[in-house]
Design an enzyme around this catalytic site. Structure first.
Site, PDB file in Angstrom:
ATOM      1  N   ASP A   1      -3.207  -7.357  -7.556  1.00 31.37           N
ATOM      2  CA  ASP A   1      -4.561  -7.742  -7.949  1.00 31.37           C
ATOM      3  C   ASP A   1      -4.717  -7.436  -9.436  1.00 31.37           C
ATOM      4  OD1 ASP A   1      -6.013  -8.263  -5.171  1.00 31.37           O
ATOM      5  OD2 ASP A   1      -4.685  -6.558  -4.938  1.00 31.37           O
TER       6      ASP A   1
ATOM      7  N   HIS B   1       0.844  -1.204   0.000  1.00 34.23           N
ATOM      8  CA  HIS B   1       0.000   0.000   0.000  1.00 34.23           C
ATOM      9  C   HIS B   1       0.878   1.253   0.000  1.00 34.23           C
ATOM     10  CE1 HIS B   1      -2.613  -2.933   2.364  1.00 34.23           C
ATOM     11  NE2 HIS B   1      -3.386  -2.651   1.334  1.00 34.23           N
TER      12      HIS B   1
HETATM   13  P1  AMP Z   1      -6.278  -4.002  -0.400  1.00 30.67           P
HETATM   14  O1  AMP Z   1      -6.130  -3.198   0.846  1.00 30.67           O
HETATM   15  O2  AMP Z   1      -5.806  -5.407  -0.275  1.00 30.67           O
HETATM   16  O3  AMP Z   1      -7.649  -3.860  -1.027  1.00 30.67           O
HETATM   17  O4  AMP Z   1      -5.282  -3.366  -1.457  1.00 30.67           O
HETATM   18  C1  AMP Z   1      -5.328  -1.996  -1.782  1.00 30.67           C
HETATM   19  C2  AMP Z   1      -4.450  -1.748  -2.961  1.00 30.67           C
HETATM   20  O5  AMP Z   1      -3.100  -2.119  -2.648  1.00 30.67           O
HETATM   21  C3  AMP Z   1      -4.846  -2.569  -4.199  1.00 30.67           C
HETATM   22  O6  AMP Z   1      -4.726  -1.752  -5.349  1.00 30.67           O
HETATM   23  C4  AMP Z   1      -3.833  -3.685  -4.187  1.00 30.67           C
HETATM   24  O7  AMP Z   1      -3.584  -4.215  -5.477  1.00 30.67           O
HETATM   25  C5  AMP Z   1      -2.608  -2.975  -3.648  1.00 30.67           C
HETATM   26  N1  AMP Z   1      -1.658  -3.950  -3.100  1.00 30.67           N
HETATM   27  C6  AMP Z   1      -1.931  -4.925  -2.196  1.00 30.67           C
HETATM   28  N2  AMP Z   1      -0.819  -5.666  -1.970  1.00 30.67           N
HETATM   29  C7  AMP Z   1       0.160  -5.162  -2.755  1.00 30.67           C
HETATM   30  C8  AMP Z   1       1.530  -5.499  -2.994  1.00 30.67           C
HETATM   31  N3  AMP Z   1       2.125  -6.508  -2.365  1.00 30.67           N
HETATM   32  N4  AMP Z   1       2.211  -4.758  -3.886  1.00 30.67           N
HETATM   33  C9  AMP Z   1       1.626  -3.723  -4.537  1.00 30.67           C
HETATM   34  N5  AMP Z   1       0.340  -3.352  -4.355  1.00 30.67           N
HETATM   35  C10 AMP Z   1      -0.379  -4.061  -3.486  1.00 30.67           C
END
Ligand code: AMP
Length: 292
Positions: free
Chosen positions: A151, A38
């Site tokens: 994702d 994030h």
């Molecule tokens: P989430 O909180 O899991 O819904 O993720 C929020 C955003 O962070 C989404 O756009 C995810 O694709 C991105 N994200 C989650 N994990 C990673 C990671 N390891 N590397 C890069 N972006 C990430």
């Protein structure tokens, strides 16, 4: 840094920033439990935009009935501390009722792209994602919104929705951030015990093996997928949900990886925890964003 809970307040703050102060807004939607993945999105938003807005909202409509909505880690105090350190200007942290008030009955569905991969394993998931992202984009009206390649399908679906519905926001997709072990950072890694965490490295190890085979000339999709499957089969704590190779833009299934970039993606249960990961094969990294 201001923490905002109300849609109306968020809308009027964003309107003022845009109209009266003429500042560009970068928006990073998250479900909290923040990690370096994030933070990499926030870092890029900070570099590209005058004002950074981060939403923290565990969106109930994107979880299936037997999924982990209730167990999903929530710690707004910790998240706010991190966001303040990263010089975020506004945190939008609405309640479920604020986003879905009584009588709520409008949903956004992207057809076709959402039938496969995550969409077929998690029915209704993308309907929840596109609905909440549409609401958030309407509230914040950012110039740029930042998403992770982690994702991969989500990024493609959101780009489609933004183009189809005419949102005036540029979608920026950034590379996967990984631990030193190669494990892709995820809020769900918190569910893993030590043995599972070690076992979870089989995801990137299997993808790396397939990429090495690709680099050595194996371009047949089914054989590349088989390399991933057989590598995961050796890990007793792992159970494959899917392994798939698709065109990185259209998500069409492909037989051979040639000039166009392809995404090799998988979902694997490690114990009870479902993890996803992917790598890009073919094309040039620039065509779809770099991928570790
Ligand atoms: P989430 O909180 O899991 O819904 O993720 C929020 C955003 O962070 C989404 O756009 C995810 O694709 C991105 N994200 C989650 N994990 C990673 C990671 N390891 N590397 C890069 N972006 C990430």
């Amino acid at each position: 840094m201001e923490i905002i809970n109300r849609r109306k307040r968020m809308m009027s703050v964003a309107r003022k920033l845009r109209r009266e102060e003429n500042r560009t807004i970068g928006f990073v939607p998250t479900m909290g439990a923040l990690h370096e993945g994030h933070l990499s999105l926030i870092h890029e938003a900070r570099a590209l935009c005058d004002v950074v807005v981060v939403s923290v909202f565990v969106n109930p409509t994107q979880f299936g009935p037997s999924e982990d909505f209730n167990a999903y880690p929530r710690d707004l105090t910790r998240d706010s501390g991190l966001l303040a350190e990263y010089n975020v200007d506004y945190v939008f942290a609405p309640t479920v009722e604020e986003i879905y008030p009584p009588g709520f009955s409008t949903y956004v569905t992207v057809e076709g792209l959402t039938d496969k991969l995550e969409g077929s394993s998690r029915p209704g998931h993308f309907r929840g994602v596109t609905t909440v992202v549409a609401i958030l984009l309407n509230v914040v009206r950012p110039n740029f919104a930042f998403f992770g390649q982690k994702d991969a399908q989500q990024s493609i679906v959101i780009k489609r929705m933004v183009a189809d519905l005419g949102f005036n926001t540029e979608i920026v997709v950034l590379p996967i951030v990984r631990e030193e072990s190669g494990l892709a950072l995820s809020s769900r890694n918190a569910y893993l015990d030590d043995a599972e965490r070690q076992a979870a490295t089989v995801l990137i190890r299997s993808l790396t093996r397939a990429r090495a085979a690709y680099n050595e000339g194996e371009h047949t999709a089914s054989r590349l997928a088989e390399i991933v499957r057989s590598s995961i089969a050796k890990e007793p704590l792992a159970r494959i949900d899917y392994v798939s190779i698709n065109d990185a833009e259209t998500l069409d299934e492909i037989e051979r990886v040639d000039d166009r970039p392809a995404v090799l993606s998988l979902a694997v249960f490690i114990g009870k925890t479902r993890l996803i990961d992917n790598v890009i094969l073919g094309g040039t990294e620039k065509q779809v964003g770099a991928n570790a």
